[in-house]
Design an enzyme around this catalytic site. Structure first.
Site, mmCIF file in Angstrom:
data_model
loop_
_atom_site.group_PDB
_atom_site.id
_atom_site.type_symbol
_atom_site.label_atom_id
_atom_site.label_comp_id
_atom_site.label_asym_id
_atom_site.label_seq_id
_atom_site.Cartn_x
_atom_site.Cartn_y
_atom_site.Cartn_z
ATOM 1 C CB THR A 133 13.514 1.516 8.787
ATOM 2 O OG1 THR A 133 13.145 0.908 7.539
ATOM 3 C CG2 THR A 133 14.732 0.802 9.341
ATOM 4 N NE ARG A 134 6.657 3.252 12.362
ATOM 5 C CZ ARG A 134 5.716 3.403 13.293
ATOM 6 N NH1 ARG A 134 5.597 4.557 13.915
ATOM 7 N NH2 ARG A 134 4.924 2.400 13.601
ATOM 8 C CG ASP B 124 3.770 -1.861 5.641
ATOM 9 O OD1 ASP B 124 2.854 -2.235 4.874
ATOM 10 O OD2 ASP B 124 3.651 -1.831 6.880
ATOM 11 C CG ASP B 125 5.604 2.846 1.215
ATOM 12 O OD1 ASP B 125 5.578 2.952 2.455
ATOM 13 O OD2 ASP B 125 4.961 3.599 0.457
ATOM 14 C CG ASP B 126 7.287 2.715 6.379
ATOM 15 O OD1 ASP B 126 6.969 1.520 6.212
ATOM 16 O OD2 ASP B 126 6.778 3.435 7.255
ATOM 17 N NE ARG C 60 -1.965 7.510 5.808
ATOM 18 C CZ ARG C 60 -1.265 8.242 6.654
ATOM 19 N NH1 ARG C 60 -0.433 7.658 7.489
ATOM 20 N NH2 ARG C 60 -1.400 9.544 6.686
ATOM 21 N N PRO D 69 0.856 -1.194 0.000
ATOM 22 C CG PRO D 69 -0.494 -1.496 1.853
ATOM 23 C CD PRO D 69 0.822 -1.901 1.286
ATOM 24 C CB THR D 70 2.319 3.456 -1.867
ATOM 25 O OG1 THR D 70 3.207 4.574 -1.747
ATOM 26 C CG2 THR D 70 1.665 3.472 -3.239
ATOM 27 C CD GLU E 60 0.185 -6.609 12.527
ATOM 28 O OE1 GLU E 60 0.981 -5.713 12.212
ATOM 29 O OE2 GLU E 60 -0.741 -6.428 13.346
ATOM 30 C CG ASP F 246 -5.307 5.991 0.640
ATOM 31 O OD1 ASP F 246 -6.391 6.290 0.081
ATOM 32 O OD2 ASP F 246 -5.147 6.029 1.868
#
Length: 306
Positions: free
Chosen positions: A280-281, A161-163, A133, A57-58, A252, A88
């Site tokens: 990581t963020r 997740d993308d981060d 989200r 998701p992004t 989860e 989104d």
């Protein structure tokens, strides 16, 4: 000096040898890798490995392209990944389309979109928890998978997740997930700990607990990056979806409760001793100087995609 003559037959033989060598180089160039053993093995077995469908998701933000670019390099390295990017938004964006094209991933990716409804607070739940989200986006990806994946061939679903930061070795481990099972492994820098990890039985074949410090009472107290799922489980359990009607940190557990039990989880990553993914963020982008420019009707990125 005597003249050296090359007969037509010799020329033909030389041409054939050259073409054979060229074909071998081309074929090997497609399937070989100079990296570590696990990566070389993945290339050698690429045609027989299960396809890993990574669901990301992004949403639009200053760091979006940077983070998706980082992930795209993983997909460029790994031959058996298919990337499902779900934006989104009310429509797919040229930014994501262009990124996939520049990475050469058009044939190994799917670009979807669905807008998250306006945020609301969950009644009867944690009053401070805003709608999370990714619920709409992950569920749309699951619908696409159920409608498009070849159920006769083993494949795996991973919510990526993308981060986060991922080692390529994680996907070699993920490829070991058996049909009808959920693979699990440690995640670094999450839940207030250096690492969250499953505890295993003495023979290291069964999960008997978790070391989670945050809400350890959850049915599956693990991060979204800590597991991947055999696709056949989603086919057999169409009710398995993410939900807004759960407390914070229970997404989860919500998906996994439909698919497996703790006892059936498949430990991976060196009996859950290797950390191959980190929660990581990205630091919130500081754009104070950009905001000052905007007040003057200017932009530093005028005409550019950042």
């Amino acid at each position: 000096m005597s003249e050296v003559r090359i007969r037509p037959r010799q020329v033909l033989v030389l041409i054939i040898v050259f073409l054979v060598i060229l074909m071998m180089v081309h074929r090997n160039g497609k399937r070989t890798c100079q990296g570590p053993d696990y990566l070389q093995t993945m290339y050698a077995q690429a045609d027989t490995l299960p396809t890993i469908y990574a669901v990301t998701p992004t949403y639009t933000r200053p760091a979006q392209k940077a983070e998706l670019t980082r992930l795209s390099h993983l997909f460029m390295l790994l031959p058996h990944l298919h990337w499902i990017i779900v934006e989104d938004a009310n429509a797919t964006s040229p930014l994501v389309t262009g990124l996939l094209e520049r990475a050469g991933l058009e044939k190994r990716s799917t670009q979807l979109n669905i807008k998250t409804p306006p945020e609301f607070k969950l009644q009867g739940k944690d009053p401070n928890w805003i709608k999370p989200r990714g619920v709409e986006q992950r569920n749309l990806a699951l619908t696409w998978l159920r409608n498009n994946v070849d159920t006769d061939r083993h494949s795996i679903v991973f919510f990526m997740d993308d981060d986060n930061s991922y080692s390529t070795e994680l996907f070699a481990e993920m490829s070991k997930i058996e049909r009808g099972r959920v693979g699990v492994w440690p995640v670094g820098l999450v839940g207030g700990l250096m690492v969250e990890r499953p505890y295993l039985s003495e023979d290291q074949k069964q999960v008997i607990g978790f070391n989670a410090a945050w809400r350890p009472e959850r049915p599956f107290p693990i991060d979204m990056a800590a597991f991947a799922i055999s696709m056949d489980l989603f086919i057999r359990n169409p009710q398995a979806l993410f939900s807004y009607e759960v407390q914070r940190g229970y997404q989860e557990s919500e998906i996994l409760r439909h698919l497996t039990t703790r006892e059936k989880l498949q430990p991976l990553a060196n009996a859950c001793r290797d950390v191959l993914v980190w929660h990581t963020r990205t630091e919130k982008t500081k754009l104070t100087a950009e905001e000052a420019l905007l007040k003057q009707g200017k932009r530093s990125d005028g005409g550019m995609e950042v």
